[in-house]
Design a protein around this motif. Sequence first.
Motif, short mmCIF file in Angstrom:
data_model
loop_
_atom_site.label_atom_id
_atom_site.label_comp_id
_atom_site.label_asym_id
_atom_site.label_seq_id
_atom_site.Cartn_x
_atom_site.Cartn_y
_atom_site.Cartn_z
N ALA A 55 17.59 -11.48 36.60
CA ALA A 55 17.36 -12.83 37.15
C ALA A 55 16.09 -12.93 37.97
CB ALA A 55 18.56 -13.26 37.99
N HIS A 56 15.76 -11.89 38.71
CA HIS A 56 14.55 -11.94 39.54
C HIS A 56 13.28 -11.89 38.70
CE1 HIS A 56 15.10 -7.66 38.84
NE2 HIS A 56 13.84 -7.48 39.20
N LEU A 57 13.39 -11.50 37.43
CA LEU A 57 12.22 -11.42 36.55
C LEU A 57 12.04 -12.67 35.69
CD1 LEU A 57 12.69 -7.78 35.24
CD2 LEU A 57 11.10 -8.58 36.99
N ILE A 58 13.11 -13.38 35.44
CA ILE A 58 13.06 -14.52 34.54
C ILE A 58 12.18 -15.61 35.14
CG2 ILE A 58 14.43 -16.35 33.43
CD1 ILE A 58 16.71 -14.29 33.27
N GLY A 59 11.18 -16.01 34.39
CA GLY A 59 10.26 -17.04 34.81
C GLY A 59 9.15 -16.56 35.73
N SER A 60 9.04 -15.26 35.93
CA SER A 60 8.03 -14.75 36.86
C SER A 60 6.73 -14.37 36.16
CB SER A 60 8.57 -13.53 37.61
OG SER A 60 8.81 -12.47 36.72
N ALA A 61 6.71 -14.33 34.84
CA ALA A 61 5.50 -13.95 34.11
C ALA A 61 4.63 -15.18 33.85
CB ALA A 61 5.87 -13.28 32.79
N ASP A 62 3.33 -14.97 33.84
CA ASP A 62 2.38 -16.04 33.57
C ASP A 62 1.79 -15.82 32.19
OD1 ASP A 62 0.54 -18.06 33.64
OD2 ASP A 62 -0.77 -17.12 35.13
N SER A 63 1.82 -16.83 31.35
CA SER A 63 1.30 -16.70 30.00
C SER A 63 -0.20 -16.95 29.94
CB SER A 63 2.01 -17.69 29.07
OG SER A 63 1.71 -19.01 29.46
N GLY A 64 -0.81 -17.12 31.08
CA GLY A 64 -2.25 -17.36 31.09
C GLY A 64 -2.59 -18.77 30.67
N GLY A 65 -1.69 -19.71 30.89
CA GLY A 65 -1.96 -21.10 30.55
C GLY A 65 -1.75 -21.43 29.08
#
Length: 99
Positions: A55-65
């Motif tokens: 849960a702490h990782l979900i949505g934390s990555a950035d796709s670089g726009g």
Amino acid sequence: MGALNVRVDPQTAALVERVARESGLTKSEVVRHALATLREHGARAAAATPSEVMAHLIGSADSGGMRLSERTGERFARLLREKKHASRTGRRRSTRRAD
């Protein structure tokens, strides 16, 4: 209560003795508390679902726009159409990205 003799390395023995001395517990009590904590932690880990663990990782990555989650349904539908068309015509699907 059952008895259990365990051989440990000198560092572990020193740790148990230090914790017992600092906490005012016997070495047996320190080991019992440690095992109870391990059992409790294992039960919690076994009960947690993969999504809860991550849960702490979900949505934390950035796709670089790149906005990867937009129009995924459209992209998937186009991919299926291309695959169906390629199988009918005997050709392979193009190597270009299905944006």
